[in-house]
Enzyme design. Structure first.
Site, PDB file in Angstrom:
ATOM      1  N   LEU A  74       0.812  -1.220   0.000  1.00 30.64           N
ATOM      2  CA  LEU A  74       0.000   0.000   0.000  1.00 30.64           C
ATOM      3  C   LEU A  74       0.844   1.268   0.000  1.00 30.64           C
ATOM      4  O   LEU A  74       0.353   2.349  -0.316  1.00 30.64           O
ATOM      5  CB  LEU A  74      -0.929   0.013   1.214  1.00 30.64           C
ATOM      6  N   SER A  75       2.101   1.161   0.353  1.00 36.14           N
ATOM      7  CA  SER A  75       2.984   2.325   0.487  1.00 36.14           C
ATOM      8  C   SER A  75       3.541   2.755  -0.865  1.00 36.14           C
ATOM      9  O   SER A  75       4.253   1.983  -1.517  1.00 36.14           O
ATOM     10  CB  SER A  75       4.141   1.985   1.429  1.00 36.14           C
ATOM     11  N   PRO A  76       3.276   3.990  -1.309  1.00 42.88           N
ATOM     12  CA  PRO A  76       3.876   4.466  -2.557  1.00 42.88           C
ATOM     13  C   PRO A  76       5.406   4.433  -2.549  1.00 42.88           C
ATOM     14  O   PRO A  76       5.997   4.000  -3.547  1.00 42.88           O
ATOM     15  CB  PRO A  76       3.326   5.889  -2.695  1.00 42.88           C
TER      16      PRO A  76
END
Length: 222
Positions: A10-12
């Site tokens: 989920l982390s860019p």
């Protein structure tokens, strides 16, 4: 020894590191660090990375964190050429500047809205924080006007970083109707950067579902 990427889909920033590795054709071992379960605060992880940020990279004992440092390191060490991160100082400084734009402006404005939604129980986005996102997108649109790429006349790690962040903003509900250059560029990144769309597709769906689970309407609509 395999290259190990400590990653949370989920982390860019994590996907920036992963997309760079995939664009280079590198085989990396993925170790998931679940931010939502606070696994980044585990003793062993903090010992490795005192800032307890993600992503982190372990390249045969060399530990690196911060996605832009990881991305430029991977290209510098493993790239077949310097196209993703030019050696020429005049070209490289433009790439660096755009990476700093993502690190200091574009991504922080994303995080300023998602952190309250995910961790503080907020159910709406403050108007000034929403406006700040659209202001940053206006700057990005200007960067794309000369060539269709963020930093020069071809794809670089700056495109990877900024495109991952921007695609995430779009998945969250940010509307890109007023930014034709950005829309065209995102499509070009998906079709041009090896494995870019593949590395982001499922995560973007999960981001969209997570945001929807926290709010009752599109809190990012202009």
């Amino acid at each position: 020894m395999p290259i190990v990427l400590y990653h949370f889909p989920l982390s860019p920033p994590c996907r920036t590191a992963l997309c760079t590795a995939k664009a280079l054709g590198l085989d990396v071992t993925i170790k998931i660090v679940n931010l939502l379960a606070k696994e980044h605060l585990n003793e062993d992880y903090v010992k490795m990375n005192p800032e307890h940020t993600i992503p982190s990279l372990d390249d045969n004992g060399l530990i690196i964190w911060h996605s832009h440092a990881i991305a430029t390191y991977l290209v510098s060490k493993y790239g077949k050429d310097d196209s993703l991160y030019p050696v020429d100082p005049a070209k490289r400084v433009v790439v660096d500047q755009r990476l700093y734009f993502d690190a200091t402006t574009l991504f922080p404005r994303l995080r300023a809205t998602t952190f309250p939604l995910m961790f503080l129980g907020k159910t709406d986005v403050e108007p000034d924080k929403k406006a700040a996102i659209y202001e940053a997108l206006g700057i990005l649109e200007k960067y794309l006007e000369p060539t269709g790429w963020v930093a020069g006349d071809h794809v670089t790690v700056a495109d990877i970083a900024c495109a991952v962040t921007t695609a995430t903003l779009q998945a969250m509900g940010v509307v890109l109707d007023a930014y034709p250059k950005i829309r065209e560029w995102l499509e070009r990144c998906n079709s041009t950067i090896p494995h870019f769309e593949e590395a982001n597709k499922e995560a973007l769906k999960d981001v969209a579902e997570l945001i929807k689970s926290k709010v009752t309407h599109n809190v990012y609509a202009p």
